[in-house]
Design a protein around this motif. Structure first.
Motif, PDB file in Angstrom:
ATOM      1  N   ALA A 140       0.847  -1.208   0.000  1.00  0.00           N
ATOM      2  CA  ALA A 140       0.000   0.000   0.000  1.00  0.00           C
ATOM      3  C   ALA A 140       0.876   1.250   0.000  1.00  0.00           C
ATOM      4  CB  ALA A 140      -0.906  -0.005   1.223  1.00  0.00           C
ATOM      5  N   ASN A 141       1.924   1.232   0.819  1.00  0.00           N
ATOM      6  CA  ASN A 141       2.856   2.366   0.838  1.00  0.00           C
ATOM      7  C   ASN A 141       3.500   2.548  -0.530  1.00  0.00           C
ATOM      8  OD1 ASN A 141       2.448   3.053   3.426  1.00  0.00           O
ATOM      9  ND2 ASN A 141       4.342   2.151   4.245  1.00  0.00           N
ATOM     10  N   ALA A 142       3.976   1.422  -1.071  1.00  0.00           N
ATOM     11  CA  ALA A 142       4.685   1.497  -2.354  1.00  0.00           C
ATOM     12  C   ALA A 142       3.786   2.134  -3.404  1.00  0.00           C
ATOM     13  CB  ALA A 142       5.128   0.101  -2.787  1.00  0.00           C
ATOM     14  N   ILE A 143       2.518   1.697  -3.445  1.00  0.00           N
ATOM     15  CA  ILE A 143       1.607   2.257  -4.453  1.00  0.00           C
ATOM     16  C   ILE A 143       1.362   3.739  -4.177  1.00  0.00           C
ATOM     17  CG2 ILE A 143      -0.755   2.169  -5.335  1.00  0.00           C
ATOM     18  CD1 ILE A 143      -0.677  -0.846  -4.905  1.00  0.00           C
ATOM     19  N   ARG A 144       1.261   4.056  -2.874  1.00  0.00           N
ATOM     20  CA  ARG A 144       0.950   5.441  -2.530  1.00  0.00           C
ATOM     21  C   ARG A 144       2.127   6.383  -2.817  1.00  0.00           C
ATOM     22  NH1 ARG A 144      -0.652   6.445   3.481  1.00  0.00           N
ATOM     23  NH2 ARG A 144      -2.576   5.363   3.009  1.00  0.00           N
ATOM     24  N   TYR A 145       3.346   5.911  -2.522  1.00  0.00           N
ATOM     25  CA  TYR A 145       4.483   6.835  -2.611  1.00  0.00           C
ATOM     26  C   TYR A 145       5.340   6.670  -3.857  1.00  0.00           C
ATOM     27  CZ  TYR A 145       3.030   7.408   2.203  1.00  0.00           C
ATOM     28  OH  TYR A 145       2.276   7.630   3.306  1.00  0.00           O
TER      29      TYR A 145
ATOM     30  N   LEU B 190       1.271   4.907  10.906  1.00  0.00           N
ATOM     31  CA  LEU B 190       1.335   3.714  11.770  1.00  0.00           C
ATOM     32  C   LEU B 190       1.599   2.436  10.984  1.00  0.00           C
ATOM     33  CD1 LEU B 190      -1.598   4.483  14.227  1.00  0.00           C
ATOM     34  CD2 LEU B 190       0.844   4.419  14.742  1.00  0.00           C
ATOM     35  N   GLY B 191       1.470   2.500   9.652  1.00  0.00           N
ATOM     36  CA  GLY B 191       1.612   1.290   8.823  1.00  0.00           C
ATOM     37  C   GLY B 191       2.939   0.583   9.051  1.00  0.00           C
ATOM     38  N   LEU B 192       4.042   1.336   8.971  1.00  0.00           N
ATOM     39  CA  LEU B 192       5.354   0.692   9.113  1.00  0.00           C
ATOM     40  C   LEU B 192       5.636   0.286  10.560  1.00  0.00           C
ATOM     41  CD1 LEU B 192       7.565   2.767   6.653  1.00  0.00           C
ATOM     42  CD2 LEU B 192       6.707   0.438   6.391  1.00  0.00           C
TER      43      LEU B 192
HETATM   44 MG   LIG Z   1       1.492   3.324   5.192  1.00  0.00          MG
END
Ligand SMILES: [Mg+2]
Ligand SMILES: Nc1ncnc2c1ncn2[C@@H]1O[C@H](COP(=O)(O)OP(=O)(O)OP(=O)(O)O)[C@@H](O)[C@H]1O
Length: 472
Positions: free
Chosen positions: A367-372, A429-431
């Motif tokens: 999710a992070n990768a797609i977002r950032y 908080l994800g990581l």
């Molecule tokens: Mg995240």
């Protein structure tokens, strides 16, 4: 129910020391007493034998029985006290001299012949009715051609009195030893155990606001130093945990206050004047979005709080990593397409992990990768296997971060500046959850930049989970 109070260590140790001291003094006293008794008795035996020997010679060479019979006082004067018995008699006849003031009964004795020397072995022991011991012997002598028997005895009255005095002194010394050791032991032990009392009062004074106070262990005895150090180390850990908790709740309050404040602001503005139905709908929709974010945040915080406590809740299963990567990639396909991003998976392997938690960690990374990631770029999800471990990597193209920022990514509530502005969806908080999940699995979460503009997150699993044996 209250536990029964155990007697104090000081009291127990003092009593034990005192009893030992008492036994030692009593033992030494008894030994001395017996030695002294032996010496006193031997001396009195020798006096009796010397007397007999003396009179045997006297009768043989100088005195005759007739002289003696005419002046018996002569003899009585020669004996110094009531404790001595002396009898001279011809065998079978009444005694010529009979000195026995106490009328003590004599033991039966062998008669030592006139030409034989005397020895202690010829003596016999008797006893008065009062319990005082007596030693006696009889010898033969020839006086003026006649055979006479001389009997001498000594009643140990004075000796017994001396010994009784000595025994009392020993008893006194034993009692004194007990008391002195008890007193000194008590004082010294109390002094020695002072650090323990200090520790107790220190512990009693500790409050959450005072977790930084430590025991001074400098003048503590070696035995208690270990305890003191362990105690201080415990306080270190508690202070650290407490500090993190305080920080966490402060962060939490701060993070919740902003969205709640903005929700209130939106509502207040909307209520100032009548609005159209569309405007209300738009407001409710945006509020719902904000509320969903808060709800996710609360759920994430709860998850992290529980992960801090419980290791036991893991339900490990053997997982096929290719399947897991496919599943997560499939789930995010739609979102990736929106940003024109391609997802690639690569590699395979089997690990033992909790499936729900593994999916959650991997999903957070993707999710992070797609977002950032930069729009139109490519995300690689792959497994790299080595002897010791499996590493699941998620790599994307994005901004170049400096080392300080990289070090902070896994902190709770950390958000990059860009994400703060871009999306109200981000909680930071994800990581932190990824890191907590990896810790539960005895593994670790890592990040590195293989090249400028490329960022790679890794989930590192040990091959064999720590503390678990290979199943047969
Ligand atoms: Mg995240
Ligand atoms: N793949 C990535 N590329 C670049 N930056 C990233 C990447 N993943 C995370 N970051 C940075 O790390 C920060 C923290 O990430 P984290 O997943 O913990 O929080 P978040 O994504 O901001 O919020 P949440 O995951 O709680 O919705 C992000 O705000 C972002 O700045």
């Amino acid at each position: 129910m209250r536990a029964r109070r155990q007697p104090s260590l000081t009291l127990r140790a003092t009593l034990a020391f005192s009893v030992v001291a008492m036994l030692a003094v009593a033992g030494a006293g008894m030994y001395l007493y017996e030695t002294m008794k032996g010496a006193v008795m031997t001396r009195s035996d020798h006096a009796v034998l010397a007397r007999l020997d003396h009179f045997r010679k006297l009768l043989q060479y100088d005195l005759t029985l007739t002289t003696l019979q005419s002046s018996p006082q002569l003899f009585e004067n020669m004996l110094d006290s009531e404790d001595d018995i002396f009898i001279i008699a011809e065998p079978g006849k009444p005694a010529v001299i009979m000195v026995n003031p106490l009328h003590a009964p004599l033991p039966t004795m062998p008669v030592v012949p006139a030409n034989m020397p005397l020895s202690v072995a010829d003596m016999r022991s008797g006893m008065l009715d009062s319990g005082v011991p007596m030693r006696a012997a009889t010898v033969e002598a020839v006086s003026g051609g006649k055979l006479v028997h001389l009997t001498a005895a000594h009643i140990a009255v004075k000796e017994m009195a001396t010994l009784a005095g000595f025994r009392n002194r020993i008893l006194f010394a034993v009692a004194l030893a007990f008391m002195v050791t008890a007193l000194l032991g008590y004082v010294l032990l109390r002094r020695g155990l002072r650090p323990l009392r200090r520790m107790a009062s220190h512990a009693a004074a500790i409050t959450p606001a005072q977790l930084d106070s430590r025991m001074d262990n400098r003048d503590t005895p070696v035995e208690l130093q270990q305890l003191g150090e362990a105690y201080n180390a415990m306080l270190d850990r508690l202070a650290d945990g407490y500090q993190r908790l305080t920080q966490f709740s402060a962060d939490l309050a701060h993070e919740i206050r902003t969205p709640v404040g903005s929700l209130m602001g939106h509502c207040q503005v909307a209520l100032r004047q009548p609005r159209t139905e569309d405007e209300y709908q738009a407001l409710l929709a945006s509020n719902l979005e904000e509320l969903e974010r808060i709800s996710r945040m609360v759920e994430s915080i709860l998850f992290l709080a529980r992960a801090d406590e419980a290791q036991a809740a893991l339900s490990r299963q053997t997982l096929n990593l290719a399947d897991e990567m496919q599943r997560v990639a499939g789930y995010f396909e739609g979102l990736a397409e929106e940003r024109d991003i391609a997802l690639h998976t690569e590699g395979d392997g089997r690990i033992e992990a909790d499936p729900l938690l593994l999916r959650r960690a991997l999903s957070n990374l993707v999710a992070n990768a797609i977002r950032y990631a930069d729009e139109g770029s490519e995300i690689k999800i792959r497994v790299i296997e080595s002897d010791q471990r499996f590493r699941i990597e998620v790599e994307n193209q994005g901004p170049t971060l400096d080392d300080a920022t990289l070090g902070k990514l896994f902190d709770r509530f950390y958000r990059g500046d860009a994400s703060r502005h871009q999306s109200s969806d981000s909680n930071g908080l994800g990581l932190a959850i990824v890191a907590a999940i990896m810790q539960l699995h005895d593994g670790e979460a890592a990040v590195n930049q293989p090249a400028p503009g490329r960022i790679c997150f890794g989930l590192v699993f040990p091959r064999q989970p720590a503390g678990r044996q290979q199943q047969i």
